[in-house]
Write an enzyme that holds these catalytic residues in place. Structure first.
Site, PDB file in Angstrom:
ATOM      1  N   TYR A 155     -33.498 -36.790  18.305  1.00 26.53           N
ATOM      2  CA  TYR A 155     -34.236 -35.949  17.350  1.00 26.53           C
ATOM      3  C   TYR A 155     -35.187 -34.987  18.045  1.00 26.53           C
ATOM      4  O   TYR A 155     -35.863 -34.219  17.392  1.00 26.53           O
ATOM      5  CB  TYR A 155     -34.991 -36.803  16.319  1.00 26.53           C
ATOM      6  CG  TYR A 155     -35.867 -37.887  16.898  1.00 26.53           C
ATOM      7  CD1 TYR A 155     -37.108 -37.591  17.430  1.00 26.53           C
ATOM      8  CD2 TYR A 155     -35.433 -39.208  16.920  1.00 26.53           C
ATOM      9  CE1 TYR A 155     -37.904 -38.585  17.978  1.00 26.53           C
ATOM     10  CE2 TYR A 155     -36.226 -40.209  17.460  1.00 26.53           C
ATOM     11  CZ  TYR A 155     -37.458 -39.893  17.986  1.00 26.53           C
ATOM     12  OH  TYR A 155     -38.238 -40.879  18.533  1.00 26.53           O
ATOM     13  N   ASP A 169     -35.336 -44.011  30.701  1.00 23.98           N
ATOM     14  CA  ASP A 169     -35.625 -43.485  29.372  1.00 23.98           C
ATOM     15  C   ASP A 169     -35.487 -41.962  29.460  1.00 23.98           C
ATOM     16  O   ASP A 169     -36.241 -41.297  30.185  1.00 23.98           O
ATOM     17  CB  ASP A 169     -37.042 -43.895  28.946  1.00 23.98           C
ATOM     18  CG  ASP A 169     -37.348 -43.472  27.514  1.00 23.98           C
ATOM     19  OD1 ASP A 169     -36.808 -42.445  27.071  1.00 23.98           O
ATOM     20  OD2 ASP A 169     -38.137 -44.167  26.848  1.00 23.98           O
ATOM     21  N   ARG A 219     -50.233 -30.696  24.102  1.00 26.08           N
ATOM     22  CA  ARG A 219     -48.909 -30.669  24.707  1.00 26.08           C
ATOM     23  C   ARG A 219     -48.088 -29.523  24.131  1.00 26.08           C
ATOM     24  O   ARG A 219     -47.971 -29.363  22.924  1.00 26.08           O
ATOM     25  CB  ARG A 219     -48.183 -31.996  24.481  1.00 26.08           C
ATOM     26  CG  ARG A 219     -46.964 -32.125  25.388  1.00 26.08           C
ATOM     27  CD  ARG A 219     -46.265 -33.440  25.208  1.00 26.08           C
ATOM     28  NE  ARG A 219     -45.692 -33.539  23.872  1.00 26.08           N
ATOM     29  CZ  ARG A 219     -45.017 -34.591  23.437  1.00 26.08           C
ATOM     30  NH1 ARG A 219     -44.855 -35.641  24.201  1.00 26.08           N
ATOM     31  NH2 ARG A 219     -44.515 -34.609  22.213  1.00 26.08           N
TER      32      ARG A 219
END
Ligand SMILES: *Cc1c(COP(=O)(O)O)cnc(C)c1O
Length: 412
Positions: A229, A204, A378
């Site tokens: 995106y 991934d 984050r």
């Protein structure tokens, strides 16, 4: 030297500094620290969409299918593969969402495995959609999941993979860059270990593509997926990509057998016959309109070069860690990401017990990081659109939001 003076020096020395002005920038946003979740649009994106509507769609109308759109999933895949994935031609497709492509690829790999290979290996820190999809595939195919327990501040090591794989393994699905910690896995070593066990690996690449160099062919990867995106600026819901190594094409068979994955789809013939090669992995009409922003995003990457992007990305995360150590650690903030830049992708996560309310306060102040449960802030640093000054402004604001939201009668 103050944090902001250091930031100004770093910006002055940044070879990619000019790239930032190519993006739509809004003065209400003090610091966008979530470009790894949804990249900023490029200024030319609006023009590209208008030109597409006027010409490719408006003027050429359905003739565009023959002229360019039918081959777009592979043509754009090849471009993405060459620019950012280290993938030779004919192995990358653009279309569907990451979730749908994980399903197609993982299901195809599990279906092709010998019956004795009853396990799908996955990390318990894999992105939720990956885990849910694999739970579903395991239930559908009578397989079981084997979980690699993963430190959410780190990631999966080759040693952990070696201990988890064997003659019972059908497939291993892992993130190259972990979505929380930013840990950068040793994909080449892990791919080798999985192959030694006779299994396939699906990478991934959602948090890798456009932030770190990827070398799918050199790693010997079997399968990979990723979205466009995040770093690539494809826009909300833009199509994902899938990589299927040439040697698996014509062997693996994906489960969603629609007309675009059929040999000679426009013959509209009876019965499904898989298309040769990569096209078998298509299902329905490709999302052509939704590829327009991605195409201009790739133009920018072609100009910048992924090696320069990676160098800036390492500098950005190093600067963020430096400020966190200096300014935020005294306020109780800890780093939940690797300290070694070589083991880190394009984002870092900071931890604080009040992370949730601090992120809410930061959003009100125009500083936009991401909250990651249970206690993570984050900090995503899209290398082409983020300046060092923005990092400094954002992280200093994290400190002042921490102080400003402290319960009464407490310091820090
Ligand atoms: C963002 C992300 C996804 C997203 O999947 P969608 O189908 O686009 O919602 C999947 N995996 C990882 C690791 C991600 O970071």
């Amino acid at each position: 030297m103050t944090v902001s003076a250091r930031a100004a020096e770093l910006d002055a020395a940044d070879p990619l500094v000019g790239m930032r002005s190519r993006f739509v920038l809004d003065s209400d946003v003090v610091a966008y620290l979530d470009g790894n979740s949804l990249g900023r649009p490029l200024r030319v994106t609006a023009e590209a969409l208008a030109a597409f509507t006027a010409h490719d769609w408006g003027t050429r109308l359905i003739r565009s299918w023959d002229e360019q759109w039918v081959d777009l999933p592979e043509a754009l895949g090849d471009r993405l593969g060459a620019l950012l994935l280290g993938a030779g031609p004919g192995q990358t497709l653009v279309g569907d969402s990451t979730s749908v492509l994980i399903y197609k690829l993982a299901r195809a790999a599990v279906d092709a495995a010998e019956p004795a290979r009853v396990e799908i290996v996955v990390s318990d820190d894999d992105f939720p959609t990956d885990r849910y999809l694999l739970e579903g595939i395991a239930a559908e195919t009578g397989r079981t999941l084997r979980w690699i327990p993963t430190d959410p501040a780190g990631g999966v090591s080759p040693e952990q993979v070696a201990a988890a794989v064997g003659p019972r393994t059908a497939l291993v699905v892992l993130s190259h860059v972990a979505y929380r910690s930013g840990f950068l896995a040793d994909a080449a070593a892990i791919t080798r270990l999985v192959h030694d066990a006779g299994a396939l690996v699906c990478w991934d690449l959602c948090h890798s593509v456009g932030s770190v160099p990827v070398a799918l062919d050199a790693w010997g990867a079997d399968l990979a997926v990723g979205c466009t995106y995040k770093y690539l600026g494809g826009g909300p819901g833009s199509p994902a990509f899938a990589y299927v190594a040439s040697r698996h094409q014509g062997v693996l068979r994906q489960p969603v057998q629609g007309w675009f994955g059929r040999a000679d789809p426009f013959a509209m013939a009876a019965g499904y016959v898989p298309a040769p090669g990569l096209r078998q992995f298509l299902s329905g009409t490709p999302p052509v309109l939704a590829t327009v922003p991605l195409r201009v995003g790739l133009d920018l990457y072609a100009e910048a070069g992924i090696e320069a992007v990676r160098a800036k990305s390492e500098a950005l995360t190093a600067f963020a860690v430096e400020i966190a150590d200096e300014v935020l650690a005294p306020l109780g903030v800890t780093l939940a990401s690797p300290r070694d830049p070589a083991r880190r992708g394009g984002h870092v996560t900071l931890r604080h017990p009040r992370a949730r309310e601090v992120v809410e306060e930061l959003w009100r102040r125009g500083v936009i990081p991401d909250f990651r449960a249970p206690d993570g802030v984050r900090i995503g640093l899209a290398p082409l659109s983020t300046s060092f000054t923005e990092v400094a402004a954002g992280l200093v604001e994290v400190g002042s939001a921490l102080v400003g939201t402290s319960p009464p009668g407490t310091t820090a």
